[in-house]
Design a protein around this motif. Structure first.
Motif, short mmCIF file in Angstrom:
data_model
loop_
_atom_site.label_atom_id
_atom_site.label_comp_id
_atom_site.label_asym_id
_atom_site.label_seq_id
_atom_site.Cartn_x
_atom_site.Cartn_y
_atom_site.Cartn_z
N GLY A 51 41.00 52.62 35.28
CA GLY A 51 39.41 53.06 35.87
C GLY A 51 38.54 51.62 36.26
O GLY A 51 38.90 50.65 35.61
N TRP A 52 37.46 51.83 36.93
CA TRP A 52 36.61 50.91 37.37
C TRP A 52 35.35 51.14 37.16
O TRP A 52 34.89 52.31 36.84
CB TRP A 52 36.87 50.71 39.09
CG TRP A 52 35.70 49.87 39.69
CD1 TRP A 52 35.63 48.62 39.69
CD2 TRP A 52 34.60 50.36 40.03
NE1 TRP A 52 34.47 48.33 40.50
CE2 TRP A 52 33.70 49.40 40.80
CE3 TRP A 52 33.84 51.52 40.42
CZ2 TRP A 52 32.48 49.36 41.11
CZ3 TRP A 52 32.62 51.87 40.86
CH2 TRP A 52 31.92 50.70 41.37
N ALA B 224 37.51 51.21 31.12
CA ALA B 224 37.25 50.79 32.68
C ALA B 224 36.93 49.40 32.70
O ALA B 224 36.06 48.87 32.18
CB ALA B 224 36.57 51.93 33.48
N ARG B 225 37.52 48.76 33.72
CA ARG B 225 37.23 47.57 33.99
C ARG B 225 36.43 46.98 35.19
O ARG B 225 36.45 47.94 36.20
CB ARG B 225 38.48 46.61 34.07
CG ARG B 225 38.95 45.73 32.87
CD ARG B 225 39.19 46.78 31.85
NE ARG B 225 39.95 46.10 30.55
CZ ARG B 225 40.16 46.62 29.59
NH1 ARG B 225 40.24 47.99 29.33
NH2 ARG B 225 40.75 45.92 28.43
N CYS B 226 35.77 45.99 35.44
CA CYS B 226 35.16 45.72 36.63
C CYS B 226 36.25 44.95 37.35
O CYS B 226 37.43 44.53 36.59
CB CYS B 226 33.90 44.49 36.47
SG CYS B 226 34.09 43.02 35.44
N VAL B 227 36.01 44.18 38.62
CA VAL B 227 37.07 43.66 39.42
C VAL B 227 37.42 42.35 38.64
O VAL B 227 38.44 42.18 38.39
CB VAL B 227 36.82 43.06 40.71
CG1 VAL B 227 37.65 42.52 41.43
CG2 VAL B 227 36.50 44.54 41.63
N GLY C 265 25.91 51.31 45.72
CA GLY C 265 26.71 52.48 46.51
C GLY C 265 28.16 51.88 46.45
O GLY C 265 29.22 52.41 46.99
N ARG C 266 28.40 50.95 45.52
CA ARG C 266 29.86 50.44 45.44
C ARG C 266 30.90 51.72 44.85
O ARG C 266 30.25 52.09 43.92
CB ARG C 266 29.93 49.32 44.76
CG ARG C 266 31.39 48.49 44.83
CD ARG C 266 31.50 47.80 46.18
NE ARG C 266 30.61 46.85 46.53
CZ ARG C 266 30.39 46.71 47.72
NH1 ARG C 266 30.51 47.37 48.64
NH2 ARG C 266 29.31 45.54 47.98
N THR C 267 31.89 51.55 45.22
CA THR C 267 32.79 52.77 44.61
C THR C 267 34.08 51.99 44.07
O THR C 267 34.53 50.83 44.55
CB THR C 267 33.22 53.69 45.72
OG1 THR C 267 33.89 53.11 46.55
CG2 THR C 267 31.74 54.52 46.16
N ALA C 268 34.77 52.86 43.30
CA ALA C 268 36.17 52.51 42.81
C ALA C 268 37.21 52.27 44.14
O ALA C 268 38.05 51.42 44.13
CB ALA C 268 36.72 53.52 42.15
N ALA C 269 37.05 53.08 44.99
CA ALA C 269 37.89 53.06 46.60
C ALA C 269 37.44 51.59 47.13
O ALA C 269 38.46 51.08 47.51
CB ALA C 269 37.53 54.26 47.31
N ASP C 270 36.25 51.13 47.10
CA ASP C 270 36.08 49.82 47.54
C ASP C 270 36.68 48.79 46.92
O ASP C 270 37.22 47.77 47.33
CB ASP C 270 34.31 49.88 47.48
CG ASP C 270 33.55 50.57 48.50
OD1 ASP C 270 34.42 51.21 49.53
OD2 ASP C 270 32.33 51.03 48.14
#
Length: 211
Positions: free
Chosen positions: A126-127, A140-143, A189-194
């Motif tokens: 997960g993000w 879940a991790r950040c980038v 507005g940032r998403t996991a898909a981004d």
């Protein structure tokens, strides 16, 4: 084996410093240079007699074969990382130091392969975009957190992590983002898909440069 204790923001800053060096800019600009523009096209070769093949098919090309190969390779996606399953959901929530044994006997990786593992972590674990947190309670991790976790799971050296981060920043610059990875990750507005798309694009860019 001691594992450097870096935070996502420290990694972000280190990657930015590497990105801004002249050596890194030479790498980034060097692979994007194409062969010199071809001169006037050669005069069309006379058609072979019926039933005969041209003496050399290369004479039919308007650009060198090497350039065609290079252009084709740059459009290929980054190779997926070798099969090595991540720990399950329980592993996602455990402290990274618990996984230190996985580094034993592991060699270094190219940044593009390391980014592939970071993507796998984001996709499977997960993000998240909680400010200044490597991960949330669900694991879940950040980038940047995914880059650090990939290293702590045995995928790449600290130097590779830094270079992978620099490739992410290189990709962000190409998309018009002037800041660091963390603020991008936390942007409204940032998403996991981004996040997955960014890592994919950076991995392709690094692989095309041979990294």
């Amino acid at each position: 084996m001691a594992i450097p204790v870096l935070t996502p923001d420290q990694l972000d800053a280190q990657a930015s410093l590497l990105h801004d060096t002249q050596a890194w800019q030479s790498i980034v600009s060097g692979w994007e240079l194409t062969a010199p523009e071809p001169g006037p096209p050669p005069a069309p070769a006379s058609a072979p007699a019926p039933g005969r093949q041209p003496s050399d098919w290369r004479s039919l090309l308007s650009v060198p074969v090497d350039r065609l190969i290079d252009d084709a390779l740059r459009t290929l996606p980054a190779a997926p990382p070798p099969e090595r399953p991540l720990p399950g959901r329980l592993g996602a929530v455990l402290p990274d130091r618990v996984h230190a044994w996985r580094r034993v006997g592991q060699g270094d990786l190219r940044p593009s392969v390391h980014l592939g593992y970071a993507r796998q972590i984001l996709a499977e674990w997960g993000w998240q975009n909680t400010p200044y947190r490597l991960r949330n309670a669900r694991g879940a991790r950040c980038v940047c957190g995914a880059l650090l976790t990939a290293h702590r799971l045995g995928y790449g050296s600290p130097t590779t992590v830094n270079r992978a981060g620099a490739w992410l920043i290189t990709e962000l610059r190409s998309q018009g983002w002037p800041g660091l990875i963390g603020p991008w990750n936390r942007a409204p507005g940032r998403t996991a898909a981004d996040a997955l798309a960014l890592v994919d694009a950076a991995a392709r860019r690094a692989a095309a440069a041979g990294h």
